[in-house]
Design a protein around this motif. Sequence first.
Motif, PDB file in Angstrom:
ATOM      1  N   ASN A   1       0.828  -1.214   0.000  1.00 22.55           N
ATOM      2  CA  ASN A   1       0.000   0.000   0.000  1.00 22.55           C
ATOM      3  C   ASN A   1       0.860   1.261   0.000  1.00 22.55           C
ATOM      4  OD1 ASN A   1      -2.497  -1.216  -0.115  1.00 22.55           O
ATOM      5  ND2 ASN A   1      -2.827  -1.211   2.079  1.00 22.55           N
ATOM      6  N   ILE A   2       1.919   1.239   0.787  1.00 26.01           N
ATOM      7  CA  ILE A   2       2.819   2.395   0.822  1.00 26.01           C
ATOM      8  C   ILE A   2       3.477   2.586  -0.541  1.00 26.01           C
ATOM      9  CG2 ILE A   2       4.993   3.287   1.761  1.00 26.01           C
ATOM     10  CD1 ILE A   2       4.217   2.106   4.451  1.00 26.01           C
ATOM     11  N   LEU A   3       3.943   1.489  -1.139  1.00 31.18           N
ATOM     12  CA  LEU A   3       4.601   1.571  -2.442  1.00 31.18           C
ATOM     13  C   LEU A   3       3.644   2.151  -3.498  1.00 31.18           C
ATOM     14  CD1 LEU A   3       6.921   1.002  -4.394  1.00 31.18           C
ATOM     15  CD2 LEU A   3       6.047  -1.336  -4.633  1.00 31.18           C
ATOM     16  N   VAL A   4       2.417   1.626  -3.536  1.00 33.49           N
ATOM     17  CA  VAL A   4       1.446   2.094  -4.532  1.00 33.49           C
ATOM     18  C   VAL A   4       1.113   3.570  -4.334  1.00 33.49           C
ATOM     19  CG1 VAL A   4      -0.959   1.877  -5.286  1.00 33.49           C
ATOM     20  CG2 VAL A   4       0.443  -0.171  -4.981  1.00 33.49           C
ATOM     21  N   ARG A   5       0.934   3.977  -3.091  1.00 34.93           N
ATOM     22  CA  ARG A   5       0.585   5.376  -2.824  1.00 34.93           C
ATOM     23  C   ARG A   5       1.752   6.318  -3.111  1.00 34.93           C
ATOM     24  NH1 ARG A   5      -3.505   5.332   2.413  1.00 34.93           N
ATOM     25  NH2 ARG A   5      -4.787   3.602   1.682  1.00 34.93           N
ATOM     26  N   CYS A   6       2.956   5.849  -2.914  1.00 36.83           N
ATOM     27  CA  CYS A   6       4.122   6.651  -3.298  1.00 36.83           C
ATOM     28  C   CYS A   6       4.155   6.850  -4.808  1.00 36.83           C
ATOM     29  CB  CYS A   6       5.413   5.975  -2.830  1.00 36.83           C
ATOM     30  SG  CYS A   6       5.766   6.132  -1.078  1.00 36.83           S
ATOM     31  N   ILE A   7       3.843   5.790  -5.547  1.00 31.90           N
ATOM     32  CA  ILE A   7       3.801   5.880  -7.007  1.00 31.90           C
ATOM     33  C   ILE A   7       2.686   6.827  -7.453  1.00 31.90           C
ATOM     34  CG2 ILE A   7       3.321   4.581  -9.121  1.00 31.90           C
ATOM     35  CD1 ILE A   7       4.627   2.138  -7.748  1.00 31.90           C
ATOM     36  N   GLN A   8       1.513   6.689  -6.832  1.00 29.72           N
ATOM     37  CA  GLN A   8       0.375   7.528  -7.209  1.00 29.72           C
ATOM     38  C   GLN A   8       0.647   9.015  -6.988  1.00 29.72           C
ATOM     39  OE1 GLN A   8      -2.579   5.665  -4.747  1.00 29.72           O
ATOM     40  NE2 GLN A   8      -3.326   4.331  -6.380  1.00 29.72           N
ATOM     41  N   SER A   9       1.370   9.330  -5.924  1.00 30.27           N
ATOM     42  CA  SER A   9       1.659  10.732  -5.604  1.00 30.27           C
ATOM     43  C   SER A   9       2.998  11.191  -6.162  1.00 30.27           C
ATOM     44  CB  SER A   9       1.651  10.925  -4.091  1.00 30.27           C
ATOM     45  OG  SER A   9       2.636  10.107  -3.475  1.00 30.27           O
ATOM     46  N   ASN A  10       3.755  10.235  -6.756  1.00 31.25           N
ATOM     47  CA  ASN A  10       5.096  10.538  -7.273  1.00 31.25           C
ATOM     48  C   ASN A  10       5.954  11.193  -6.179  1.00 31.25           C
ATOM     49  OD1 ASN A  10       7.264  10.727  -9.001  1.00 31.25           O
ATOM     50  ND2 ASN A  10       6.507  12.556 -10.057  1.00 31.25           N
ATOM     51  N   ASN A  11       5.849  10.616  -4.979  1.00 34.71           N
ATOM     52  CA  ASN A  11       6.573  11.140  -3.823  1.00 34.71           C
ATOM     53  C   ASN A  11       7.159   9.969  -3.039  1.00 34.71           C
ATOM     54  OD1 ASN A  11       7.475  12.382  -1.474  1.00 34.71           O
ATOM     55  ND2 ASN A  11       5.686  13.709  -1.283  1.00 34.71           N
ATOM     56  N   PHE A  12       8.483   9.869  -3.014  1.00 38.96           N
ATOM     57  CA  PHE A  12       9.153   8.755  -2.349  1.00 38.96           C
ATOM     58  C   PHE A  12      10.012   9.229  -1.175  1.00 38.96           C
ATOM     59  CE2 PHE A  12       8.259   7.490  -6.686  1.00 38.96           C
ATOM     60  CZ  PHE A  12       7.787   6.186  -6.556  1.00 38.96           C
ATOM     61  N   THR A  13       9.710  10.405  -0.646  1.00 36.29           N
ATOM     62  CA  THR A  13      10.510  10.934   0.466  1.00 36.29           C
ATOM     63  C   THR A  13      10.173  10.182   1.748  1.00 36.29           C
ATOM     64  OG1 THR A  13       8.853  12.590   1.074  1.00 36.29           O
ATOM     65  CG2 THR A  13      10.517  13.234  -0.580  1.00 36.29           C
ATOM     66  N   GLN A  14      11.118  10.174   2.695  1.00 36.47           N
ATOM     67  CA  GLN A  14      10.883   9.503   3.968  1.00 36.47           C
ATOM     68  C   GLN A  14       9.727  10.149   4.723  1.00 36.47           C
ATOM     69  OE1 GLN A  14      14.329   8.929   6.411  1.00 36.47           O
ATOM     70  NE2 GLN A  14      15.421   7.732   4.877  1.00 36.47           N
ATOM     71  N   LYS A  15       9.615  11.464   4.633  1.00 41.68           N
ATOM     72  CA  LYS A  15       8.530  12.165   5.316  1.00 41.68           C
ATOM     73  C   LYS A  15       7.172  11.702   4.801  1.00 41.68           C
ATOM     74  CE  LYS A  15       6.850  16.817   6.463  1.00 41.68           C
ATOM     75  NZ  LYS A  15       7.080  18.277   6.301  1.00 41.68           N
ATOM     76  N   HIS A  16       7.061  11.542   3.482  1.00 39.95           N
ATOM     77  CA  HIS A  16       5.801  11.106   2.887  1.00 39.95           C
ATOM     78  C   HIS A  16       5.507   9.654   3.257  1.00 39.95           C
ATOM     79  CE1 HIS A  16       2.427  11.254   0.183  1.00 39.95           C
ATOM     80  NE2 HIS A  16       2.889  10.243  -0.528  1.00 39.95           N
ATOM     81  N   ILE A  17       6.526   8.829   3.277  1.00 37.75           N
ATOM     82  CA  ILE A  17       6.358   7.423   3.655  1.00 37.75           C
ATOM     83  C   ILE A  17       5.854   7.322   5.091  1.00 37.75           C
ATOM     84  CG2 ILE A  17       7.592   5.259   4.097  1.00 37.75           C
ATOM     85  CD1 ILE A  17       9.444   6.075   1.713  1.00 37.75           C
ATOM     86  N   GLU A  18       6.426   8.118   5.993  1.00 35.75           N
ATOM     87  CA  GLU A  18       5.983   8.131   7.381  1.00 35.75           C
ATOM     88  C   GLU A  18       4.529   8.600   7.497  1.00 35.75           C
ATOM     89  OE1 GLU A  18       8.974  10.629   9.076  1.00 35.75           O
ATOM     90  OE2 GLU A  18      10.098   8.917   9.897  1.00 35.75           O
ATOM     91  N   TYR A  19       4.185   9.618   6.721  1.00 34.62           N
ATOM     92  CA  TYR A  19       2.814  10.139   6.729  1.00 34.62           C
ATOM     93  C   TYR A  19       1.826   9.055   6.279  1.00 34.62           C
ATOM     94  CZ  TYR A  19      -1.344  12.454   4.878  1.00 34.62           C
ATOM     95  OH  TYR A  19      -2.637  12.785   4.578  1.00 34.62           O
ATOM     96  N   LEU A  20       2.151   8.349   5.199  1.00 35.97           N
ATOM     97  CA  LEU A  20       1.273   7.302   4.692  1.00 35.97           C
ATOM     98  C   LEU A  20       1.080   6.206   5.732  1.00 35.97           C
ATOM     99  CD1 LEU A  20       2.623   6.918   1.037  1.00 35.97           C
ATOM    100  CD2 LEU A  20       0.466   7.972   1.743  1.00 35.97           C
TER     101      LEU A  20
END
Length: 334
Positions: free
Chosen positions: A215-234
């Motif tokens: 789920n984290i991987l897919v949402r990172c792809i959808q938002s085109n955001n792979f930063t650690q901050k975004h991963i933590e938020y997800l």
Amino acid sequence: MIIELSEEYIPNQIIHREKQVKEISSIFTNFKKTGMGTNLAILGVTGAGKTVIIKKVIEEQGQSIYINCNETKTPFKTLSKICLKKVKTQSDVLEQTIKSLRDNPRIIILDEIDKIKNLFALANDLNTIYRKTMIPIIIISFKRNIVESLPSDVRKTLFFHKLNLPSYNAIELKDILESRIKLVELELLDKLDDGRRNFICAIASKQGSARVLMNILVRCIQSNNFTQKHIEYLYEEMNKKDWRGFVEDINETEKKFLEILTRNSNCEKSIDFQFLQNKMGLSAGRISQLISIFERYDVIISHTENLGRGGGRKRNVRFKSKETYNEIMSVISY
């Protein structure tokens, strides 16, 4: 959606679950040879691979009927889906289900059986079906005490063998992540360097969940955001959603128990057994059962304090961690 990254995708090889796949497959093999087989309870946290391994075995072996109880919700609808006939009453649907299974023997697989609103009624129906047909029954749940919550007669008749799936660790999740990424041709994944991959796996390992991982991987792809901050938020958002679902799914007595815990304890402050019994107005046996249930949910821990000669022993309860306490506090409503 890229199918290889979705929950519905069944890999050619389910890594780190080979032993479990083999064990479940043996039940199907024996059923085909003898018409009988072991009743099985597949247990484990969300994302431990319960559904994917059973679907893999179904794909390879067939001769089964798979039902997700989160879709059927009631015993009547569940049995109706097994017999594949329109019937009007509970007695009719039970009779037709038995007839259907005698005419066309298939292993019954009930995923998310904990979602059934009247589990006792369904359990008694399954008991009758098994006595009349000897068809193997496989139940799947994240609740590790699901078998113990069934009626005594059902437990004795069905005698479920338990297959407990361990949570994935970060190394195993990394293997799963790499195996899925290899199946996908996507330029965006060039941004997902080894450091970020390791970070996603470390975050997902907090719950030991491949579902969280994907789920984290897919949402990172959808938002085109792979930063650690975004991963933590997800992860935080998914965690809140999971705890909200957990609180919504437990029964009213369990909710009251949880509310008393959140009001009067935390990860450092304990409350004792007698306090819980007085607040709940329940027997000592029922309080012990509730404590055991939430320990299996990995929400609380209990310990017994020896008060010395004449003082007896006192059982104390507290939340397992600050993170768990905070998450439950963020979703529970009094």
